[in-house]
Design a protein around this motif. Structure first.
Motif, PDB file in Angstrom:
ATOM      1  N   ASN A 168      31.271  35.719  29.938  1.00 25.05           N
ATOM      2  CA  ASN A 168      32.438  34.983  29.677  1.00 25.05           C
ATOM      3  C   ASN A 168      32.162  33.387  29.776  1.00 25.05           C
ATOM      4  N   TYR A 185      25.834  41.355  36.966  1.00 21.16           N
ATOM      5  CA  TYR A 185      27.048  41.468  38.033  1.00 21.16           C
ATOM      6  C   TYR A 185      26.624  41.082  39.381  1.00 21.16           C
ATOM      7  N   VAL A 234      34.077  41.880  31.202  1.00 15.81           N
ATOM      8  CA  VAL A 234      34.139  41.659  32.681  1.00 15.81           C
ATOM      9  C   VAL A 234      33.184  40.801  33.464  1.00 15.81           C
ATOM     10  N   ASN A 284      31.155  37.777  34.312  1.00 13.07           N
ATOM     11  CA  ASN A 284      31.029  36.228  34.554  1.00 13.07           C
ATOM     12  C   ASN A 284      30.381  35.623  33.446  1.00 13.07           C
ATOM     13  N   LYS A 292      31.379  40.119  38.745  1.00  9.50           N
ATOM     14  CA  LYS A 292      32.058  40.853  37.525  1.00  9.50           C
ATOM     15  C   LYS A 292      33.851  40.536  37.719  1.00  9.50           C
ATOM     16  N   LYS A 293      34.476  40.746  36.831  1.00  7.32           N
ATOM     17  CA  LYS A 293      35.835  40.634  36.928  1.00  7.32           C
ATOM     18  C   LYS A 293      36.651  42.083  36.805  1.00  7.32           C
ATOM     19  N   ASP A 294      37.806  42.041  37.301  1.00  9.77           N
ATOM     20  CA  ASP A 294      38.369  43.297  37.157  1.00  9.77           C
ATOM     21  C   ASP A 294      39.115  43.775  35.971  1.00  9.77           C
ATOM     22  N   MET A 354      38.356  38.867  30.072  1.00  8.55           N
ATOM     23  CA  MET A 354      38.968  37.499  30.139  1.00  8.55           C
ATOM     24  C   MET A 354      40.158  37.326  29.300  1.00  8.55           C
TER      25      MET A 354
END
Length: 138
Positions: free
Chosen positions: A21, A116, A16, A18, A121-123, A126
């Motif tokens: 990823n 973060y 999660v 960024n 941060k993603k929900d 990826m």
């Protein structure tokens, strides 16, 4: 334990994050010899590997390099071992391994603790594109 590729090194990353990823995508691009496979720490495969290795994720929550049936590396050691696999000028990074982990991990921990806040941060983890799917274990 799940079936892992025996001739590949496994990078476990925060799915999660960024920064994590983007780093995975960069590693894929630089991995000309196809040495690595990836799985997120949050995935079932990632959790199985973590349990198998007995790693406390409250102390290591951003990167693990696992070389099946050989060794595993965490934090700055993992990052430097990964970079050292690219060949060429990247091999210079191996010299940083001579610095004590306490010093290297101090810097690493500052970045990991703030990743973060600084990079977002993603929900959810990826989802690899179809052309990158073969690089991921799940």
């Amino acid at each position: 334990m799940i079936e892992l590729p025996k001739n590949k090194k496994i990078i476990l990353f925060d799915g999660v994050c960024n920064l994590c990823n983007q780093t995975v995508l960069r590693v894929i691009k630089l991995d000309k010899k196809d040495k690595f496979r990836f799985t997120s720490l949050q995935s079932e495969t990632g959790k199985a590997i973590i349990n198998h290795l007995g790693i406390d994720t409250s102390k290591v929550d951003s990167i693990i390099l696992y070389e099946p049936n050989q060794a595993y590396y965490i934090k700055s050691s993992a990052a430097l071992k990964i970079i050292g696999n690219f060949g060429g000028i990247w091999e210079v990074s191996k010299f940083l391994l001579f610095f004590p982990p306490l010093i290297r991990d101090f810097v690493y921990d500052i970045i990991a603790k703030n990743r973060y806040k600084w990079f977002g941060k993603k929900d959810q983890c990826m989802i690899p594109t179809p052309d990158l799917l073969s690089k991921f274990l799940d």
